[in-house]
Scaffold this motif. Structure first.
Motif, PDB file in Angstrom:
ATOM      1  N   LEU A  61       1.273  -1.279  -0.266  1.00  0.00           N
ATOM      2  CA  LEU A  61       0.067   0.574   0.434  1.00  0.00           C
ATOM      3  C   LEU A  61       0.480   1.253   0.031  1.00  0.00           C
ATOM      4  CD1 LEU A  61      -2.345  -0.683   2.269  1.00  0.00           C
ATOM      5  CD2 LEU A  61      -2.767  -1.240  -0.041  1.00  0.00           C
ATOM      6  N   CYS A  62       0.599   2.432  -0.717  1.00  0.00           N
ATOM      7  CA  CYS A  62       1.432   3.215  -0.475  1.00  0.00           C
ATOM      8  C   CYS A  62       1.010   4.558   0.344  1.00  0.00           C
ATOM      9  CB  CYS A  62       0.932   4.013  -1.719  1.00  0.00           C
ATOM     10  SG  CYS A  62       1.365   5.682  -1.813  1.00  0.00           S
ATOM     11  N   SER A  63       2.087   4.718   0.818  1.00  0.00           N
ATOM     12  CA  SER A  63       2.126   5.533   2.491  1.00  0.00           C
ATOM     13  C   SER A  63       1.228   6.464   2.945  1.00  0.00           C
ATOM     14  CB  SER A  63       3.627   5.406   3.350  1.00  0.00           C
ATOM     15  OG  SER A  63       4.476   5.972   2.479  1.00  0.00           O
ATOM     16  N   ILE A  64       1.495   6.955   1.332  1.00  0.00           N
ATOM     17  CA  ILE A  64       0.701   8.534   1.640  1.00  0.00           C
ATOM     18  C   ILE A  64      -0.564   8.237   1.248  1.00  0.00           C
ATOM     19  CG2 ILE A  64      -0.004  10.661  -0.082  1.00  0.00           C
ATOM     20  CD1 ILE A  64       3.361  10.223  -0.583  1.00  0.00           C
ATOM     21  N   CYS A  65      -1.252   7.700   0.263  1.00  0.00           N
ATOM     22  CA  CYS A  65      -2.521   7.556  -0.690  1.00  0.00           C
ATOM     23  C   CYS A  65      -3.475   6.673  -0.023  1.00  0.00           C
ATOM     24  CB  CYS A  65      -2.779   7.854  -1.748  1.00  0.00           C
ATOM     25  SG  CYS A  65      -2.278   6.260  -2.520  1.00  0.00           S
ATOM     26  N   PHE A  66      -2.644   5.707   0.464  1.00  0.00           N
ATOM     27  CA  PHE A  66      -3.227   3.678   0.373  1.00  0.00           C
ATOM     28  C   PHE A  66      -3.617   3.564  -0.746  1.00  0.00           C
ATOM     29  CE2 PHE A  66      -2.579   5.773   4.680  1.00  0.00           C
ATOM     30  CZ  PHE A  66      -2.151   5.480   5.270  1.00  0.00           C
ATOM     31  N   PRO A  73       6.291   6.045  -2.788  1.00  0.00           N
ATOM     32  CA  PRO A  73       4.887   6.287  -2.667  1.00  0.00           C
ATOM     33  C   PRO A  73       4.513   5.653  -4.616  1.00  0.00           C
ATOM     34  CG  PRO A  73       6.010   8.104  -1.996  1.00  0.00           C
ATOM     35  CD  PRO A  73       7.384   7.293  -2.514  1.00  0.00           C
ATOM     36  N   CYS A  74       2.726   5.766  -4.984  1.00  0.00           N
ATOM     37  CA  CYS A  74       2.499   5.117  -5.560  1.00  0.00           C
ATOM     38  C   CYS A  74       2.661   6.307  -6.605  1.00  0.00           C
ATOM     39  CB  CYS A  74       1.474   4.893  -5.696  1.00  0.00           C
ATOM     40  SG  CYS A  74      -0.149   6.332  -5.590  1.00  0.00           S
ATOM     41  N   LEU A  75       2.867   5.773  -7.790  1.00  0.00           N
ATOM     42  CA  LEU A  75       2.665   6.634  -8.836  1.00  0.00           C
ATOM     43  C   LEU A  75       2.259   7.881  -9.252  1.00  0.00           C
ATOM     44  CD1 LEU A  75       2.715   3.763 -12.406  1.00  0.00           C
ATOM     45  CD2 LEU A  75       4.527   5.003 -12.067  1.00  0.00           C
ATOM     46  N   LEU A  76       1.029   7.376  -8.537  1.00  0.00           N
ATOM     47  CA  LEU A  76      -0.136   8.932  -8.740  1.00  0.00           C
ATOM     48  C   LEU A  76       0.545   9.403  -8.166  1.00  0.00           C
ATOM     49  CD1 LEU A  76      -3.245   7.463  -8.244  1.00  0.00           C
ATOM     50  CD2 LEU A  76      -2.689   8.853 -10.384  1.00  0.00           C
ATOM     51  N   CYS A  77       0.777   9.879  -6.223  1.00  0.00           N
ATOM     52  CA  CYS A  77       1.609  10.749  -5.777  1.00  0.00           C
ATOM     53  C   CYS A  77       2.873  11.191  -6.095  1.00  0.00           C
ATOM     54  CB  CYS A  77       1.458   9.569  -3.832  1.00  0.00           C
ATOM     55  SG  CYS A  77       0.272   9.275  -3.587  1.00  0.00           S
ATOM     56  N   ARG A  78       3.835  10.335  -7.038  1.00  0.00           N
ATOM     57  CA  ARG A  78       4.716  10.867  -7.493  1.00  0.00           C
ATOM     58  C   ARG A  78       4.456  11.285  -8.492  1.00  0.00           C
ATOM     59  NH1 ARG A  78       7.382   5.731  -7.186  1.00  0.00           N
ATOM     60  NH2 ARG A  78       6.963   5.491  -9.565  1.00  0.00           N
TER      61      ARG A  78
HETATM   62 ZN   LIG Z   1       0.147   6.843  -3.816  1.00  0.00          ZN
END
Ligand SMILES: [Zn+2]
Length: 204
Positions: A61-66, A73-78
């Motif tokens: 799980l992405c530690s920012i958006c889960f 972090p995931c692609l979207l958060c990055r």
């Molecule tokens: Zn994310």
């Protein structure tokens, strides 16, 4: 129907039962899948088994958006192309897929991993609400879009989040009512979802 009573090999029965446990797969489909695989080349089955395992082993799980991701972090958060001022709150990772498919929303996401449901024993502490509030604090977010499902649990969750986020001086919107009540976001078609995002209104 008790699959164990089928007059067929134990291994076949076991696979039918496993398929039958999956969402949307009834006994008949489970049988069809099993007999289909029985005829497939061993190499294809090995690939299928490995692919299934990899989903569990490589995904975190992405530690920012889960959101589910293979990098944190995931692609979207990055991504620097996403609008950092908007966060769309969804119940499940697959809801992101549905919303991304419309190509209309360019902001960030937050996955709750569920919705508040007293009947199913899901309380406010059981979903990622704490993490959301932590994230909103001192952030540059100016709009939060409540995209929980248009059903009882989703509405309850949206109302609760509205109460918590209101004091933070962030605009709170809810997807437009175009989505039929009782449905789930992931099953909504692109046109309906696009209209729901475009027509979102301030939550009250
Ligand atoms: Zn994310």
């Amino acid at each position: 129907m008790n699959q164990g009573l089928l007059p067929t090999a134990e291994a076949i029965n076991k696979l039918i039962q496993e398929f039958n446990r999956l969402p949307g797969i009834g006994p008949k489909s489970a049988q069809r899948l099993t007999y289909h695989l029985l005829r497939a080349p061993e190499e294809q089955l090995r690939l299928l088994a490995e692919t299934i395992l990899a989903v569990k082993q490589e995904i975190t799980l992405c530690s920012i958006c889960f959101n589910v991701t293979d990098s944190d972090p995931c692609l979207l958060c990055r991504s620097e192309e996403r609008d950092q001022n908007k966060i769309c709150i969804v119940e499940q990772p697959q809801d992101i897929l549905a919303l991304e498919h419309t190509r209309i929303y360019k902001g960030l996401y937050h996955v709750l991993h569920g919705a508040i449901s007293p009947t199913e024993g899901v309380g406010t502490d059981d979903i990622r609400i704490k993490e959301l509030l932590e994230r909103l604090k001192d952030s540059q977010v100016t709009e939060v879009i409540l995209a929980t499902n248009p059903n009882l649990e989703g509405e309850q969750t949206a109302m609760y989040l509205n109460k918590l986020i209101s004091p933070l001086n962030i605009k709170i919107t809810r997807l437009a009512r175009g989505l039929p009540f009782g449905t789930e976001l992931e099953y909504a078609d692109d046109v309906t979802l696009t209209r729901a995002i475009e027509g979102r209104q301030e939550f009250q």
